[in-house]
Design a protein around this motif. Structure first.
Motif, PDB file in Angstrom:
ATOM      1  N   ILE A  78       0.849  -1.180   0.000  1.00  0.00           N
ATOM      2  CA  ILE A  78       0.000   0.000   0.000  1.00  0.00           C
ATOM      3  C   ILE A  78       0.896   1.245   0.000  1.00  0.00           C
ATOM      4  O   ILE A  78       1.989   1.221   0.576  1.00  0.00           O
ATOM      5  CB  ILE A  78      -0.989   0.034   1.185  1.00  0.00           C
ATOM      6  CG1 ILE A  78      -0.268  -0.090   2.523  1.00  0.00           C
ATOM      7  CG2 ILE A  78      -2.023  -1.061   1.047  1.00  0.00           C
ATOM      8  CD1 ILE A  78      -1.206   0.001   3.710  1.00  0.00           C
ATOM      9  N   PRO A  79       0.450   2.322  -0.655  1.00  0.00           N
ATOM     10  CA  PRO A  79       1.348   3.453  -0.917  1.00  0.00           C
ATOM     11  C   PRO A  79       1.399   4.502   0.193  1.00  0.00           C
ATOM     12  O   PRO A  79       1.698   5.663  -0.077  1.00  0.00           O
ATOM     13  CB  PRO A  79       0.744   4.046  -2.193  1.00  0.00           C
ATOM     14  CG  PRO A  79      -0.722   3.792  -2.063  1.00  0.00           C
ATOM     15  CD  PRO A  79      -0.831   2.450  -1.375  1.00  0.00           C
ATOM     16  N   PHE A  80       1.109   4.139   1.424  1.00  0.00           N
ATOM     17  CA  PHE A  80       1.199   5.099   2.530  1.00  0.00           C
ATOM     18  C   PHE A  80       1.625   4.358   3.787  1.00  0.00           C
ATOM     19  O   PHE A  80       1.395   3.148   3.925  1.00  0.00           O
ATOM     20  CB  PHE A  80      -0.142   5.814   2.757  1.00  0.00           C
ATOM     21  CG  PHE A  80      -1.285   4.875   3.027  1.00  0.00           C
ATOM     22  CD1 PHE A  80      -1.563   4.436   4.322  1.00  0.00           C
ATOM     23  CD2 PHE A  80      -2.090   4.419   1.995  1.00  0.00           C
ATOM     24  CE1 PHE A  80      -2.615   3.564   4.573  1.00  0.00           C
ATOM     25  CE2 PHE A  80      -3.150   3.545   2.235  1.00  0.00           C
ATOM     26  CZ  PHE A  80      -3.407   3.114   3.523  1.00  0.00           C
ATOM     27  N   ASP A  81       2.251   5.076   4.700  1.00  0.00           N
ATOM     28  CA  ASP A  81       2.705   4.440   5.942  1.00  0.00           C
ATOM     29  C   ASP A  81       1.980   4.958   7.170  1.00  0.00           C
ATOM     30  O   ASP A  81       2.284   4.550   8.289  1.00  0.00           O
ATOM     31  CB  ASP A  81       4.219   4.614   6.116  1.00  0.00           C
ATOM     32  CG  ASP A  81       4.631   6.068   6.356  1.00  0.00           C
ATOM     33  OD1 ASP A  81       3.757   6.978   6.279  1.00  0.00           O
ATOM     34  OD2 ASP A  81       5.822   6.303   6.612  1.00  0.00           O
ATOM     35  N   ARG A  82       1.019   5.880   6.955  1.00  0.00           N
ATOM     36  CA  ARG A  82       0.259   6.435   8.089  1.00  0.00           C
ATOM     37  C   ARG A  82      -1.151   6.775   7.628  1.00  0.00           C
ATOM     38  O   ARG A  82      -1.385   7.127   6.473  1.00  0.00           O
ATOM     39  CB  ARG A  82       0.975   7.653   8.660  1.00  0.00           C
ATOM     40  CG  ARG A  82       1.068   8.832   7.714  1.00  0.00           C
ATOM     41  CD  ARG A  82       2.177   9.796   8.088  1.00  0.00           C
ATOM     42  NE  ARG A  82       3.489   9.233   7.809  1.00  0.00           N
ATOM     43  CZ  ARG A  82       4.638   9.847   8.104  1.00  0.00           C
ATOM     44  NH1 ARG A  82       4.641  11.032   8.680  1.00  0.00           N
ATOM     45  NH2 ARG A  82       5.783   9.269   7.807  1.00  0.00           N
ATOM     46  N   SER A  83      -2.075   6.675   8.563  1.00  0.00           N
ATOM     47  CA  SER A  83      -3.475   6.927   8.221  1.00  0.00           C
ATOM     48  C   SER A  83      -4.221   7.425   9.448  1.00  0.00           C
ATOM     49  O   SER A  83      -3.737   7.328  10.588  1.00  0.00           O
ATOM     50  CB  SER A  83      -4.142   5.655   7.680  1.00  0.00           C
ATOM     51  OG  SER A  83      -4.096   4.623   8.652  1.00  0.00           O
ATOM     52  N   ILE A  84      -5.421   7.951   9.204  1.00  0.00           N
ATOM     53  CA  ILE A  84      -6.317   8.404  10.272  1.00  0.00           C
ATOM     54  C   ILE A  84      -7.693   7.818  10.010  1.00  0.00           C
ATOM     55  O   ILE A  84      -8.203   7.888   8.890  1.00  0.00           O
ATOM     56  CB  ILE A  84      -6.408   9.944  10.318  1.00  0.00           C
ATOM     57  CG1 ILE A  84      -5.081  10.559  10.765  1.00  0.00           C
ATOM     58  CG2 ILE A  84      -7.526  10.394  11.258  1.00  0.00           C
ATOM     59  CD1 ILE A  84      -5.062  12.081  10.718  1.00  0.00           C
ATOM     60  N   ASN A  85      -8.271   7.221  11.033  1.00  0.00           N
ATOM     61  CA  ASN A  85      -9.656   6.762  10.975  1.00  0.00           C
ATOM     62  C   ASN A  85     -10.431   7.458  12.082  1.00  0.00           C
ATOM     63  O   ASN A  85     -10.217   7.180  13.271  1.00  0.00           O
ATOM     64  CB  ASN A  85      -9.731   5.242  11.116  1.00  0.00           C
ATOM     65  CG  ASN A  85      -9.223   4.537   9.874  1.00  0.00           C
ATOM     66  OD1 ASN A  85      -9.853   4.577   8.824  1.00  0.00           O
ATOM     67  ND2 ASN A  85      -8.057   3.911   9.973  1.00  0.00           N
ATOM     68  N   LEU A  86     -11.287   8.373  11.695  1.00  0.00           N
ATOM     69  CA  LEU A  86     -12.002   9.195  12.667  1.00  0.00           C
ATOM     70  C   LEU A  86     -13.120   8.434  13.351  1.00  0.00           C
ATOM     71  O   LEU A  86     -13.565   8.824  14.429  1.00  0.00           O
ATOM     72  CB  LEU A  86     -12.577  10.433  11.968  1.00  0.00           C
ATOM     73  CG  LEU A  86     -11.525  11.343  11.332  1.00  0.00           C
ATOM     74  CD1 LEU A  86     -12.205  12.439  10.525  1.00  0.00           C
ATOM     75  CD2 LEU A  86     -10.624  11.950  12.400  1.00  0.00           C
ATOM     76  N   TYR A  87     -13.591   7.373  12.728  1.00  0.00           N
ATOM     77  CA  TYR A  87     -14.702   6.596  13.266  1.00  0.00           C
ATOM     78  C   TYR A  87     -14.338   5.109  13.251  1.00  0.00           C
ATOM     79  O   TYR A  87     -13.674   4.636  12.331  1.00  0.00           O
ATOM     80  CB  TYR A  87     -15.975   6.806  12.432  1.00  0.00           C
ATOM     81  CG  TYR A  87     -16.423   8.242  12.359  1.00  0.00           C
ATOM     82  CD1 TYR A  87     -17.223   8.793  13.358  1.00  0.00           C
ATOM     83  CD2 TYR A  87     -16.036   9.059  11.293  1.00  0.00           C
ATOM     84  CE1 TYR A  87     -17.634  10.118  13.292  1.00  0.00           C
ATOM     85  CE2 TYR A  87     -16.441  10.383  11.227  1.00  0.00           C
ATOM     86  CZ  TYR A  87     -17.241  10.910  12.234  1.00  0.00           C
ATOM     87  OH  TYR A  87     -17.637  12.221  12.164  1.00  0.00           O
TER      88      TYR A  87
END
Length: 371
Positions: A78-87
């Motif tokens: 996957i092309p990212f190493d960080r993410s945010i899930n608000l819910y």
């Protein structure tokens, strides 16, 4: 698993059951009390949609007490190493959602609980501000919407996504967004400003152009036409926008791949991609129930073709194969995508976002730097 048939219009939910999570010490099963409470009623006897009880569960929202808002990963495909899930949980109710099993970790069902028992992070913007100010933080695009949708219906009330976008804008921090909701248009002013600084890309996921199929597969997500309208509005505002033809489900919506891509290009999308359906853990049973209730004539065919593209199983977690599948049918789907994307001028990846602008803004009370 045996469930009474429920019409999508009556339930307005994706899952047809609420079986216990796999970590629970006991399990429950519905039992008729002798009064036919589990039997479908005749059309018109109880409600206009044709099915009576049980009614759709109401949405409940609770607070997520997580101490951090940025999640890290080291997945090589996957092309990212960080993410945010608000819910946690998602009211869109997509029956095929690969994130459903995460609710089992909360002691809840990946079925109806996943789409009705939601957890939000009310301090997400403040947490993000603090984490971006940590000494040694190095910017890279943050992905939002990779697990649950930031623009699901409860966002109208809580506005967490807009708050987070405000923080990212103040820090000049790049972000990518994936959603199934036309609500993304609400934040067009912020997105256009971020786009002018090469700080944002948006992807709209479009599973089908068939409104009726969308209504049962993903009952509270925006209709396909509304998502295409959002693509057009984003493109007109010069926001880089892609369309994800996802998930592709063989014998159900895979025949629409070229039409979805054509509609995306016509609406102004610059990039496109696709993902093959994944049915991990409890999602397998939930999806089989959905097939039996809504398309019983091809339920076996759908599952057999999925298995043919997943090494004989309903899902695969193998890196570099989990998004596309394996075998001749998977290869054919990949070729169809490549041919259509090339013909329509759609690329798989957009321009890199700018990480050089990143700078924490001064806080109230901070001493001004000497000139």
């Amino acid at each position: 698993m045996t469930v009474p048939p429920v019409s999508a219009g009556a339930a307005r939910r994706g899952a047809l059951s609420n079986s216990d999570g796999r970590f629970e010490p006991v399990s429950h099963a519905p039992a008729d009390d002798g009064w036919g409470t589990l039997a479908p009623v005749a059309p018109g006897d109880d409600d206009r949609d044709g099915w009576g009880p049980p009614p759709s569960p109401a949405t409940r929202v609770e607070v997520d007490r997580s101490r951090t808002v940025i999640s890290r990963n080291t997945s090589p495909d996957i092309p990212f190493d960080r993410s945010i899930n608000l819910y946690r949980g998602c009211e869109h109710g997509c029956v095929y959602c690969y994130a459903r099993p995460t609710h089992a970790w909360l002691g809840l069902s990946p079925g109806l609980d996943f789409e009705t028992r939601l957890f939000l992070k009310p301090d997400a913007a403040a947490q993000l501000d603090a984490e971006l100010r940590q000494p040694g933080y190095r910017p890279a695009p943050i992905a939002i919407g990779t697990n649950t949708d930031p623009y699901q219906p409860v966002e109208r009330t809580h506005g967490l996504m807009r708050q987070v976008l405000g923080v990212l804008s103040a820090f000049h921090h790049p972000v990518t967004i994936t959603t199934k909701s036309a609500m993304v248009e609400r934040d067009l002013d912020l997105l256009a400003d971020l786009a002018r600084r090469r700080l944002v890309r948006v992807a709209l996921s479009i599973t089908t152009l068939d409104r009726d199929l969308a209504r049962t597969l993903e009952p509270r997500a925006s209709p396909p036409a509304a998502r295409l309208r959002a693509v057009r509005r984003l493109a007109d505002a010069d926001v880089p926008v892609a369309v994800m033809a996802a998930p592709m489900i063989p014998a159900l919506n895979d025949h629409e791949l070229e039409r979805i891509l054509a509609a995306a290009a016509d609406a102004g999308a610059r990039q496109a991609d696709y993902i093959l359906v994944r049915l991990p853990r409890e999602v397998d049973g939930l999806f089989r129930d959905w097939l039996a209730a809504h398309v019983p004539d091809r339920a076996d065919r759908v599952m057999n073709r999925i298995a043919a593209m997943r090494d004989g199983r309903p899902s695969s977690g193998r890196f570099h194969a989990r998004m596309r599948g394996t075998g001749p049918e998977a290869e054919l789907l990949a070729r169809r995508f490549a041919v259509a994307a090339r013909r329509l001028g759609l690329t798989r990846r957009g321009d890199d976002l700018d990480t050089t602008r990143f700078a924490p803004p001064p806080r109230p009370g901070d001493q001004l730097a000497l000139l």
